[in-house]
Structures are given as structure tokens and as C-alpha cells.
Design a protein around this motif. Sequence first.
Motif, PDB file in Angstrom:
ATOM      1  N   MET A 233       5.837   5.595   0.298  1.00 20.03           N
ATOM      2  CA  MET A 233       5.151   5.666  -0.994  1.00 20.03           C
ATOM      3  C   MET A 233       6.058   5.045  -2.032  1.00 20.03           C
ATOM      4  SD  MET A 233       3.733   9.586  -0.856  1.00 20.03           S
ATOM      5  CE  MET A 233       2.528   9.285  -2.155  1.00 20.03           C
ATOM      6  N   GLU A 234       5.525   4.111  -2.818  1.00 17.63           N
ATOM      7  CA  GLU A 234       6.320   3.455  -3.840  1.00 17.63           C
ATOM      8  C   GLU A 234       5.484   3.225  -5.092  1.00 17.63           C
ATOM      9  OE1 GLU A 234       6.086  -1.227  -3.014  1.00 17.63           O
ATOM     10  OE2 GLU A 234       7.036  -0.101  -1.395  1.00 17.63           O
ATOM     11  N   PRO A 235       6.122   3.258  -6.256  1.00 19.39           N
ATOM     12  CA  PRO A 235       5.365   3.043  -7.493  1.00 19.39           C
ATOM     13  C   PRO A 235       4.852   1.618  -7.588  1.00 19.39           C
ATOM     14  CG  PRO A 235       7.712   3.193  -7.931  1.00 19.39           C
ATOM     15  CD  PRO A 235       7.538   3.554  -6.502  1.00 19.39           C
ATOM     16  N   TRP A 236       3.707   1.467  -8.228  1.00 19.84           N
ATOM     17  CA  TRP A 236       3.048   0.165  -8.403  1.00 19.84           C
ATOM     18  C   TRP A 236       2.360   0.211  -9.767  1.00 19.84           C
ATOM     19  CZ3 TRP A 236       3.423  -3.890  -5.137  1.00 19.84           C
ATOM     20  CH2 TRP A 236       2.584  -4.984  -5.365  1.00 19.84           C
ATOM     21  N   GLN A 237       2.745  -0.680 -10.668  1.00 19.74           N
ATOM     22  CA  GLN A 237       2.304  -0.516 -12.045  1.00 19.74           C
ATOM     23  C   GLN A 237       1.430  -1.673 -12.502  1.00 19.74           C
ATOM     24  OE1 GLN A 237       5.217   0.895 -14.801  1.00 19.74           O
ATOM     25  NE2 GLN A 237       6.201   2.213 -13.304  1.00 19.74           N
ATOM     26  N   ASP A 238       0.116  -1.443 -12.430  1.00 19.87           N
ATOM     27  CA  ASP A 238      -0.869  -2.272 -13.105  1.00 19.87           C
ATOM     28  C   ASP A 238      -2.067  -1.381 -13.409  1.00 19.87           C
ATOM     29  OD1 ASP A 238      -2.270  -2.034 -10.716  1.00 19.87           O
ATOM     30  OD2 ASP A 238      -1.871  -4.073 -10.066  1.00 19.87           O
ATOM     31  N   ASP A 239      -3.133  -1.953 -13.959  1.00 19.78           N
ATOM     32  CA  ASP A 239      -4.282  -1.121 -14.318  1.00 19.78           C
ATOM     33  C   ASP A 239      -4.956  -0.500 -13.097  1.00 19.78           C
ATOM     34  OD1 ASP A 239      -3.838  -1.736 -16.942  1.00 19.78           O
ATOM     35  OD2 ASP A 239      -5.403  -3.277 -17.067  1.00 19.78           O
ATOM     36  N   ALA A 240      -4.890  -1.188 -11.955  1.00 19.33           N
ATOM     37  CA  ALA A 240      -5.643  -0.758 -10.780  1.00 19.33           C
ATOM     38  C   ALA A 240      -4.920   0.262  -9.925  1.00 19.33           C
ATOM     39  CB  ALA A 240      -5.989  -1.976  -9.923  1.00 19.33           C
ATOM     40  N   ALA A 241      -3.617   0.478 -10.120  1.00 19.76           N
ATOM     41  CA  ALA A 241      -2.885   1.388  -9.244  1.00 19.76           C
ATOM     42  C   ALA A 241      -1.576   1.830  -9.889  1.00 19.76           C
ATOM     43  CB  ALA A 241      -2.603   0.730  -7.903  1.00 19.76           C
ATOM     44  N   SER A 242      -1.159   3.044  -9.521  1.00 22.20           N
ATOM     45  CA  SER A 242       0.140   3.561  -9.923  1.00 22.20           C
ATOM     46  C   SER A 242       1.078   3.748  -8.738  1.00 22.20           C
ATOM     47  CB  SER A 242      -0.017   4.904 -10.644  1.00 22.20           C
ATOM     48  OG  SER A 242      -0.752   4.742 -11.847  1.00 22.20           O
ATOM     49  N   LEU A 243       0.552   3.627  -7.524  1.00 21.39           N
ATOM     50  CA  LEU A 243       1.404   3.696  -6.339  1.00 21.39           C
ATOM     51  C   LEU A 243       0.754   2.948  -5.193  1.00 21.39           C
ATOM     52  CD1 LEU A 243       1.140   6.896  -4.195  1.00 21.39           C
ATOM     53  CD2 LEU A 243      -0.423   6.524  -6.105  1.00 21.39           C
ATOM     54  N   ARG A 244       1.597   2.566  -4.241  1.00 23.74           N
ATOM     55  CA  ARG A 244       1.139   1.947  -2.996  1.00 23.74           C
ATOM     56  C   ARG A 244       1.600   2.818  -1.835  1.00 23.74           C
ATOM     57  NH1 ARG A 244       2.767  -4.131  -1.342  1.00 23.74           N
ATOM     58  NH2 ARG A 244       4.872  -3.222  -1.452  1.00 23.74           N
ATOM     59  N   VAL A 245       0.683   3.159  -0.950  1.00 22.71           N
ATOM     60  CA  VAL A 245       0.990   3.944   0.247  1.00 22.71           C
ATOM     61  C   VAL A 245       0.819   3.031   1.453  1.00 22.71           C
ATOM     62  CG1 VAL A 245       0.394   5.947   1.638  1.00 22.71           C
ATOM     63  CG2 VAL A 245       0.200   6.056  -0.859  1.00 22.71           C
ATOM     64  N   GLU A 246       1.883   2.857   2.222  1.00 22.68           N
ATOM     65  CA  GLU A 246       1.842   1.989   3.400  1.00 22.68           C
ATOM     66  C   GLU A 246       2.082   2.802   4.655  1.00 22.68           C
ATOM     67  OE1 GLU A 246       3.713  -2.159   3.825  1.00 22.68           O
ATOM     68  OE2 GLU A 246       5.019  -0.902   5.085  1.00 22.68           O
ATOM     69  N   ASN A 247       1.205   2.649   5.638  1.00 22.56           N
ATOM     70  CA  ASN A 247       1.359   3.233   6.974  1.00 22.56           C
ATOM     71  C   ASN A 247       1.507   2.081   7.966  1.00 22.56           C
ATOM     72  OD1 ASN A 247       0.900   6.139   6.401  1.00 22.56           O
ATOM     73  ND2 ASN A 247      -1.101   5.391   5.743  1.00 22.56           N
ATOM     74  N   ARG A 248       2.638   2.048   8.673  1.00 23.34           N
ATOM     75  CA  ARG A 248       2.920   0.929   9.578  1.00 23.34           C
ATOM     76  C   ARG A 248       3.254   1.469  10.971  1.00 23.34           C
ATOM     77  NH1 ARG A 248       4.263  -4.399   9.100  1.00 23.34           N
ATOM     78  NH2 ARG A 248       4.243  -4.180   6.821  1.00 23.34           N
ATOM     79  N   LEU A 249       2.564   0.939  11.981  1.00 19.94           N
ATOM     80  CA  LEU A 249       2.824   1.263  13.378  1.00 19.94           C
ATOM     81  C   LEU A 249       3.351   0.015  14.074  1.00 19.94           C
ATOM     82  CD1 LEU A 249       2.629   3.234  15.789  1.00 19.94           C
ATOM     83  CD2 LEU A 249       0.302   2.376  16.161  1.00 19.94           C
ATOM     84  N   THR A 250       4.487   0.160  14.760  1.00 14.60           N
ATOM     85  CA  THR A 250       5.132  -0.959  15.435  1.00 14.60           C
ATOM     86  C   THR A 250       5.388  -0.598  16.892  1.00 14.60           C
ATOM     87  OG1 THR A 250       6.238  -1.606  13.380  1.00 14.60           O
ATOM     88  CG2 THR A 250       7.098  -2.533  15.423  1.00 14.60           C
ATOM     89  N   LEU A 251       5.019  -1.487  17.791  1.00 14.19           N
ATOM     90  CA  LEU A 251       5.280  -1.334  19.217  1.00 14.19           C
ATOM     91  C   LEU A 251       6.114  -2.524  19.676  1.00 14.19           C
ATOM     92  CD1 LEU A 251       1.714  -0.296  20.438  1.00 14.19           C
ATOM     93  CD2 LEU A 251       3.632   1.212  19.885  1.00 14.19           C
ATOM     94  N   GLY A 252       7.140  -2.255  20.474  1.00 14.94           N
ATOM     95  CA  GLY A 252       8.006  -3.333  20.917  1.00 14.94           C
ATOM     96  C   GLY A 252       8.510  -3.122  22.331  1.00 14.94           C
TER      97      GLY A 252
END
Length: 387
Positions: free
Chosen positions: A282-301
Motif C-alpha cells: 500500500m502506497e500513497p498516490w495523490q491526484d483527484d482520482a486516488a489517495s492510495l494504490r494497493v498492489e497484489n503481486r503473485l510471482t512463480l519461478g
Amino acid sequence: MKEERLEVDVDTARAAKDATLPDRPLMLRAGGSLSWDSNIFRQPSASEERIRSGYIGLRIDKVYAQQRVRLDITETAYRYQNFRHLDFNALDYIGAWTWHLGPRIEGSVSAARAESLADYSEFRNPGELNVRTTGNFLASADAWVVGGWHLVGGLSRMQDRYSVPTPHQGSYRADGVEAGMRWVAPSENWLAFKLRSLDGRYTDRALDPVALIDDGFRRRETEALAAWRFTGKSSLDARAAWIDYRSNHFSARDFSGIAARLRYLWLATANISLNMQFNREMEPWQDDAASLRVENRLTLGAAWQPAARTTLSVEASRATSDFRDPVPGFTGTPRSDIEHRLQVQAEWRALRKLSLNAAAQRYHRSSSDPAANYRGSQFTAGASLLF
């Protein structure tokens, strides 16, 4: 603005302490690579580019009694064939002093710096060179109390700076403190609980009460961590944290939620390893459309070593990004992205000090915002020499 935690904590310092020492305490490194990228700016309309890079570095790793000093410093030159305004030199370093004070107290003092191009899929101004510089300093300590119980703590200073201000993520400086407890089993598996506080100030923006753009923040984390080796062939590394972010002036920008990391490694055979990793950030994101960005990442190797000096690996990842909490009065639909990546890599240690490598990558992002869509391919070949 993306707040990156400094991962060189006391547990990482212990792992580095136990790592195999290099052949010599002082070593030089040199190398370079050639790359081709079909969409260098990660935009809906692709821009092909060829990039040359060359680096030279110095590595110091020396043990004095119970102390260990490490320094890895590298100067890299990046040169672009078509977009020559992107040419730049990057100075990166990682330094650490791992110390002991008797049999019960140990810790580390570390500093790191890295330079790279900004993420042009979000910066979206290919006509300007925008270099991101991150710097981190951490002093940490671990005190063995009784049995398997330890007290841990640390102080940190972080800096994230863009040479050209970005509209969504600002340059900042932040000071932090953390404290907690850690339990270590006789098998060296461990569990930890920490409280972390970070106070930051943006350095490239002024307070804007109309757009609700703040000049600072406070971030608190309640964190649980674990590192567990089940057998000689499988291990688990996990983190779960409750994030509480507070804007200094505008409560509409506040958010809270769960961040997590789960990494599992399985050595299927002597030559084959499989890994799985899940990250939620979770990280802050500052514009009219959002105040944060939530990223879910799955990696297989997976990695395969068909010969003593040859390693082949493949990695696939899928990430979803949700942009949440628009400012009051916003009437549009918040943005959401889905990103896929597939990379194949080969490394051949041709000589004891010479390594050759090659990689191919395919990437694709689909978004509810048409301007954020992109796809492309990247191919890289390189060589490194240690002497």
C-alpha cells in the motif's frame, strides 16, 4: 511517492554475517550489457530503443575479530541510441558494518544509495530525463535476553528524490524508529513482532489546500515476521503488517490496511529449485482520482542448473493495482490495472571470474484508463568480470 522499507535490518545483517566470505577482501568488478526494448516508455504507442550500459565497481568485504565491514560501490553509464536525452550515469552503493558487543549484543550500521530512471509508465513525459535517487541509512541492534528471546530496535533515515517532480509521487525525506521482540528457535527459525514509526516531509511540493496535496506524512506499522526452514529442502519467509498512514493536513488522504509478503522456496532436486512469492503493498498516490494504490503481486519461478557453471531460470508474475479513495467531489471511476510479466534468463560462468548472461522478457498491462495500457518485449545480453 513510494515509501520503500530498508530491508537491511538486523536479521538481514545476521544472514550476511554467516554468508561465505569472498576469495579476497578487495575485488574489482567490470561489465556491460546490450538491451533492446520495444516500448521503452511503457506507453500505448510503443517507442523502440537500444540501450548500452557499462559499469565498474569495487567490493570490499573484511572481517576484523567479531566485526565485519562490507562495501559494494558501482558506477554505471547508460547510453540510448534514439532518445539520447536519457543518457545518464548512476552511482550506487551498499555499505554495512556488522558489529558485536560480547556474546549477547550485536547489530549493524548500513547505508545504501541507488539511481535509476523514473517509471515512465506513470511519469508519462518522455521528453524529459527524470532520474530517481533513493538513499537509506539504518542503525539496528539485537540484544539476547533469555532463552530464545531477543529485543530488537533501530533508527532509520530515508530519502527518495526525483530530478523532475512527478504529479503522483513526490520526493521526500523521512526519519524512522522501530522496536520489537524476536524469538529464535534452536533450529535458527525465528518469529518477530515490531512497531515502526516514520515521519516524512515532501521536498519538491508546496501545501495545496485546493488539490489536497500535502507537504508531509506520518506512517505507523505494526508488523509480524517469520523465517522458517521446514526441512533441508523448503523454507518460508513471511511478513504481515497493519499500515496506518496519516497526511499532515488533509484527512481525506488518510488510509490504513494490511501489507503482506510470503515467500516459499523448495529445492526439488540438487539442480532444480522452485519458488513462489506473494506481495501486497500500500502506497500513497495523490491526484483527484486516488489517495492510495494497493498492489497484489503473485510471482512463480523456477531455476535449473544443467551443469556446474550454467543456470537457466524462468519467472512469471501477475499483479493487480487498485487506485482507491478519490478526493471528495470526484465523479469518475477509480483506475485499476492488471499487469503480466514473463522472463526467461540464462547465465553461464564461462571462466572462474567471467560470467555471461542473457534474458528475454514479455510484459503487458491492461488498465481501465486507456492511457495506462502498454505491452512490449525486452532482450538483454551482458558480461561481467571479477578480478
